[in-house]
Design a protein around this motif. Structure first.
Motif, PDB file in Angstrom:
ATOM      1  N   UNK A  18       0.834  -1.211   0.000  1.00 52.79           N
ATOM      2  CA  UNK A  18       0.000   0.000   0.000  1.00 52.79           C
ATOM      3  C   UNK A  18       0.868   1.261   0.000  1.00 52.79           C
ATOM      4  N   UNK A  19       0.465   2.266  -0.793  1.00 47.21           N
ATOM      5  CA  UNK A  19       1.199   3.535  -0.754  1.00 47.21           C
ATOM      6  C   UNK A  19       0.624   4.374   0.395  1.00 47.21           C
ATOM      7  N   UNK A  20       1.131   5.594   0.509  1.00 48.58           N
ATOM      8  CA  UNK A  20       0.722   6.462   1.624  1.00 48.58           C
ATOM      9  C   UNK A  20      -0.792   6.608   1.677  1.00 48.58           C
ATOM     10  N   UNK A  21      -1.436   6.777   0.486  1.00 49.49           N
ATOM     11  CA  UNK A  21      -2.880   6.997   0.444  1.00 49.49           C
ATOM     12  C   UNK A  21      -3.642   5.756   0.885  1.00 49.49           C
ATOM     13  N   UNK A  22      -3.086   4.614   0.436  1.00 46.94           N
ATOM     14  CA  UNK A  22      -3.724   3.335   0.832  1.00 46.94           C
ATOM     15  C   UNK A  22      -3.636   3.136   2.340  1.00 46.94           C
ATOM     16  N   UNK A  23      -2.407   3.423   2.891  1.00 46.42           N
ATOM     17  CA  UNK A  23      -2.210   3.273   4.343  1.00 46.42           C
ATOM     18  C   UNK A  23      -3.129   4.216   5.110  1.00 46.42           C
ATOM     19  N   UNK A  24      -3.269   5.437   4.623  1.00 42.00           N
ATOM     20  CA  UNK A  24      -4.116   6.447   5.272  1.00 42.00           C
ATOM     21  C   UNK A  24      -5.572   5.995   5.264  1.00 42.00           C
ATOM     22  N   UNK A  25      -5.990   5.445   4.121  1.00 43.14           N
ATOM     23  CA  UNK A  25      -7.377   4.961   4.015  1.00 43.14           C
ATOM     24  C   UNK A  25      -7.622   3.815   4.996  1.00 43.14           C
ATOM     25  N   UNK A  26      -6.603   2.924   5.131  1.00 47.68           N
ATOM     26  CA  UNK A  26      -6.748   1.783   6.060  1.00 47.68           C
ATOM     27  C   UNK A  26      -6.856   2.286   7.494  1.00 47.68           C
ATOM     28  N   UNK A  27      -6.066   3.316   7.835  1.00 50.48           N
ATOM     29  CA  UNK A  27      -6.101   3.878   9.188  1.00 50.48           C
ATOM     30  C   UNK A  27      -7.461   4.522   9.477  1.00 50.48           C
ATOM     31  N   UNK A  28      -7.927   5.300   8.493  1.00 48.63           N
ATOM     32  CA  UNK A  28      -9.238   5.930   8.670  1.00 48.63           C
ATOM     33  C   UNK A  28     -10.326   4.882   8.901  1.00 48.63           C
ATOM     34  N   UNK A  29     -10.203   3.798   8.151  1.00 51.95           N
ATOM     35  CA  UNK A  29     -11.216   2.718   8.279  1.00 51.95           C
ATOM     36  C   UNK A  29     -11.208   2.148   9.708  1.00 51.95           C
ATOM     37  N   UNK A  30      -9.980   1.936  10.269  1.00 52.16           N
ATOM     38  CA  UNK A  30      -9.873   1.393  11.638  1.00 52.16           C
ATOM     39  C   UNK A  30     -10.452   2.376  12.655  1.00 52.16           C
ATOM     40  N   UNK A  31     -10.150   3.676  12.484  1.00 59.18           N
ATOM     41  CA  UNK A  31     -10.683   4.695  13.408  1.00 59.18           C
ATOM     42  C   UNK A  31     -12.198   4.673  13.371  1.00 59.18           C
TER      43      UNK A  31
END
Ligand code: URA
Length: 260
Positions: free
Chosen positions: A5-18
């Motif tokens: 995952x690139x930065x955007x993918x990682x950010x999206x995954x984090x948002x999903x967990x939050x």
């Protein structure tokens, strides 16, 4: 976590967990909590099974007041030893409220043994049976057939300790003290017994009903026994002295008929 995952993918995954409610990061490796809980339950079950299979710890032996009394009484070779065994006996609650052990009075080895019920106040104070008003009447009754404590009669009670407020003894108290009475009779070895009052009849014959029993020879501890009205009753009911006199004459006749 997917390292592709690139930065955007990682950010999206984090948002999903939050969004799912994650507030803290506590480890890199995911933990399956359902598995951990199942393991804990299995461990508890194993420990419980081991405990059930283990031999039960030995329980302290239950005290048996009657068996202890029997053992102590039968080990006594003479009257002094019996008195000592009764003094050492700790199962009877009456002992704690009494001032003295009331063991016996009169002549050990006499041909006549008299069994009363329990010490009253005067007996408790002096440590001797039948010394109060009922006892004084008893002495006069015995004198009427030529007997006294100094010769010809030995006196004891079913209970050696005064019950509080002179209440009736309880069945378990009679039961635990009976082995001592039985041994007392065996060691004193009288030829004839007088059994005075209902408590004494209960202990010696296993039944009450002194009005019905009095005047009829019975057997107690392997010896002829005459149930008689208690002198305390005679003090309250002087008209019953007639019956008591008849019973005393029967005792006198029995003593004359037995060998010295
Ligand atoms: N009554 C009894 O039965 N015994 C005693 O010693 C005194 C009173």
């Amino acid at each position: 976590m997917d390292s592709e995952l690139d930065w955007h993918g990682l950010r999206a995954a984090l948002d999903w967990q939050v969004e799912l409610g994650v507030t803290d990061t506590i480890g890199e490796t995911p933990v399956n909590r359902y598995e951990a809980a199942a393991e804990a339950v299995a461990q508890v079950a194993t420990v419980a099974a081991q405990a059930a299979a283990a031999p039960a710890p030995a329980r302290p032996a239950q005290a048996d007041p009657v068996a202890d009394a029997r053992a102590a009484a039968s080990a006594a070779p003479d009257l002094d030893a019996l008195r000592a065994a009764m003094t050492a006996y700790e199962h009877c609650e009456l002992k704690r409220g009494a001032r003295n052990l009331v063991f016996a009075d009169g002549t050990p080895g006499a041909r006549l043994m008299l069994i009363g019920e329990a010490p009253g106040r005067d007996e408790d104070l002096q440590g001797k049976p039948f010394v109060g008003r009922a006892g004084q009447l008893l002495d006069r009754m015995l004198a009427a057939i030529g007997l006294s404590r100094d010769g010809g009669v030995y006196i004891t009670n079913v209970l050696p300790w005064r019950p509080p407020q002179n209440r009736d003894p309880k069945p378990d108290e009679i039961a635990m003290l009976l082995p001592f009475l039985e041994r007392h009779v065996a060691l004193a070895d009288p030829q004839v017994l007088i059994v005075m009052g209902n408590t004494s009849c209960q202990a010696c014959f296993g039944k009450r009903g002194i009005m019905r029993l009095r005047g009829h020879w019975a057997e107690a501890f392997g010896r002829p026994a005459m149930p008689m009205l208690h002198p305390a009753y005679l003090l309250r009911t002087p008209s019953a002295k007639r019956e008591a006199w008849a019973d005393l004459l029967a005792v006198q006749a029995k003593l004359k008929g037995t060998t010295a």
